[in-house]
Enzyme design. Structure first.
Site, PDB file in Angstrom:
ATOM      1  CB  SER A 182      -0.932   0.002   1.203  1.00  0.00           C
ATOM      2  OG  SER A 182      -0.180  -0.011   2.393  1.00  0.00           O
ATOM      3  CG  HIS A 210      -4.374  -1.398  -0.297  1.00  0.00           C
ATOM      4  ND1 HIS A 210      -4.877  -0.123  -0.343  1.00  0.00           N
ATOM      5  CD2 HIS A 210      -3.893  -1.564   0.962  1.00  0.00           C
ATOM      6  CE1 HIS A 210      -4.691   0.463   0.816  1.00  0.00           C
ATOM      7  NE2 HIS A 210      -4.098  -0.393   1.633  1.00  0.00           N
ATOM      8  CE  LYS A 241      -7.030  -0.950   3.510  1.00  0.00           C
ATOM      9  NZ  LYS A 241      -6.164  -2.022   3.981  1.00  0.00           N
TER      10      LYS A 241
HETATM   11  C1  LIG Z   1      -5.851  -2.255   5.389  1.00  0.00           C
HETATM   12  C2  LIG Z   1      -5.207  -3.578   5.462  1.00  0.00           C
HETATM   13  C3  LIG Z   1      -5.630  -4.528   6.384  1.00  0.00           C
HETATM   14  C4  LIG Z   1      -6.674  -4.210   7.436  1.00  0.00           C
HETATM   15  O1  LIG Z   1      -7.958  -4.194   6.891  1.00  0.00           O
HETATM   16  P1  LIG Z   1      -9.156  -3.679   7.817  1.00  0.00           P
HETATM   17  O2  LIG Z   1     -10.355  -4.273   7.193  1.00  0.00           O
HETATM   18  O3  LIG Z   1      -9.115  -2.191   7.773  1.00  0.00           O
HETATM   19  O4  LIG Z   1      -8.905  -4.216   9.181  1.00  0.00           O
HETATM   20  C5  LIG Z   1      -5.045  -5.777   6.371  1.00  0.00           C
HETATM   21  N1  LIG Z   1      -4.070  -6.079   5.482  1.00  0.00           N
HETATM   22  C6  LIG Z   1      -3.626  -5.181   4.578  1.00  0.00           C
HETATM   23  C7  LIG Z   1      -2.570  -5.576   3.618  1.00  0.00           C
HETATM   24  C8  LIG Z   1      -4.180  -3.897   4.540  1.00  0.00           C
HETATM   25  O5  LIG Z   1      -3.735  -3.017   3.652  1.00  0.00           O
END
Ligand SMILES: *Cc1c(COP(=O)(O)O)cnc(C)c1O
Length: 395
Positions: A182, A210, A241
């Site tokens: 990310s 992502h 997301k």
């Molecule tokens: C954002 C993210 C998470 C966490 O996801 P949430 O649903 O916000 O808890 C887990 N792994 C990765 C790679 C992320 O970018």
């Protein structure tokens, strides 16, 4: 209460504040959209992971309201004790079908999906081969499993194979990688990693947070992007997301989903997503199943913004996804840049050490289908003006 036992926190906070390492959290007074209201002022929003603009989509909002009328709000208890609603079951079926997987299990978040999955698959006699830039929730899941963790160089499959060869005896081996990283927007070479896992007889898990709703046909994710259906043991995703709501998921073989229902600790000991969350997620899957319009618009917007940033003269790294890192170097410059953008009407976060290496501070620009062409043009004008003012752009 004896306050003196807490003074160390104040001291630590003061040190962090001096070093510029405390985050300030902005208060948003509007829905998450292409523009948001902060302190009564409208700003272009380039911070959110709201890739498809679903966070305030009318169809998702309507589905959430209807679900409250039929199912109420809270789940009452964990699913293994108080049962699970037909809504939760429907979401899991729909997600498995959408992603072309045998089965799906949902969690309260992507973070808890990782904390559930990794310790359920490996333990102290096992080894995890983990990309050195994996997400914090993977790192924590690995720690909870008490397996030995061997880090391999970022996206380097030759190094992965070398580390596996040197690992010595173990019971089970598990490779874990982020799908999309990310901070830089690069994509893990999952096809090559999958070949390595098959050659070496290892389990393979990808965290596609992502990539969910972004990569693959119509946003079906990284396994779809590489055409690896049925070959990746565990695909973790998030509903927080691109899906615009909140929640986590794991897709893969039916036996994995069933095992996580029996042994995934955040599933067994923490209550499920609420009814309106789940209904909104179901509607998100419906929206994505009907049309690729939002995913196409996201990628179009990203291409326009990348091209615009490049022709202005910004260094935007090597992103392969809608994430655009505008590379600035030192953290104070990135922070000043973000502040100036804010004053000029653009909300975009500066990211520095320790989230990215020293000297690699940046503004991370998050694209969304919620942005119009005019939004993008306005943002580019503001980036150009701030870039010239701070001497990042010359000429
Ligand atoms: C954002 C993210 C998470 C966490 O996801 P949430 O649903 O916000 O808890 C887990 N792994 C990765 C790679 C992320 O970018």
């Amino acid at each position: 209460m004896d306050q003196s036992s807490l003074t160390w926190i104040e001291e630590e906070m003061a040190r962090a504040r001096e070093a510029g390492l405390l985050t300030t959290i902005r208060t948003i007074e509007s829905p998450m959209e292409g523009r948001v209201t902060i302190d009564g002022k409208q700003l272009l929003n380039f911070c959110a992971n709201n890739y498809l603009g679903l966070a305030n989509h009318p169809r998702l909002a309507a589905a959430a309201k209807a679900a409250i009328d039929r199912f109420g709000i809270g789940p009452g208890a964990v699913r293994t004790i108080a049962g699970t609603t037909s809504l939760h079951v429907e979401l899991e079926h729909k997600l498995a079908e959408f992603k072309g997987a045998e089965a799906c299990i949902t969690f309260q978040s992507g973070f808890s999906a990782n904390l559930a999955t990794i310790p359920a698959l490996v333990g102290p006699e096992d080894v995890i081969f983990s990309d050195e830039l994996n997400h914090a929730s993977i790192i924590d899941g690995c720690r909870l499993s008490r397996a030995r963790v061997v880090r391999y160089a970022h996206c380097d499959v030759a190094d992965l194979r070398r580390k596996v060869a040197e690992a010595g005896p173990y019971r089970r081996g598990l490779i874990i990688t982020d799908g999309v990283f990310s901070m830089d927007g690069d994509i893990a070479p999952l096809d090559e990693i999958c070949e390595a896992a098959e050659d070496l007889g290892l389990l393979l898990m990808v965290d596609d947070a992502h990539g969910e709703g972004v990569l693959g046909r119509g946003g079906r994710g990284i396994v779809d992007h590489f055409g690896l259906h049925g070959r990746v043991h565990v695909e973790v995703g998030t509903l927080s997301k691109a899906f615009g709501v909140v929640g986590g998921l794991v897709t893969g073989a039916a036996v994995i989903a069933e095992w996580l229902r029996q042994r995934g600790r955040p599933f067994l000991f923490s209550s499920a997503m609420t009814a309106p969350d789940v209904a909104a997620c179901i509607e998100a899957v419906n929206v994505l199943s009907e049309s690729t319009e939002l995913v196409d618009r996201l990628w179009d917007n990203a291409a326009t913004l990348k091209e615009g940033m490049r022709s202005l003269g910004f260094d935007i790294g090597h992103s392969q996804t809608p994430i655009i890192p505008v590379m600035l170097g030192e953290a104070p410059l990135a922070q000043a840049f973000s502040r100036k953008l804010f004053e000029a009407g653009v909300f975009a976060t500066a990211i520095g050490y320790p989230t990215v290496p020293m000297g690699k501070a940046r503004i991370r620009v998050m694209n969304s289908a919620a942005h119009s062409r005019e939004d993008l043009e306005e943002a580019l004008d503001i980036f150009a003006a701030v870039g010239r003012e701070l001497g990042v752009l010359t000429g």
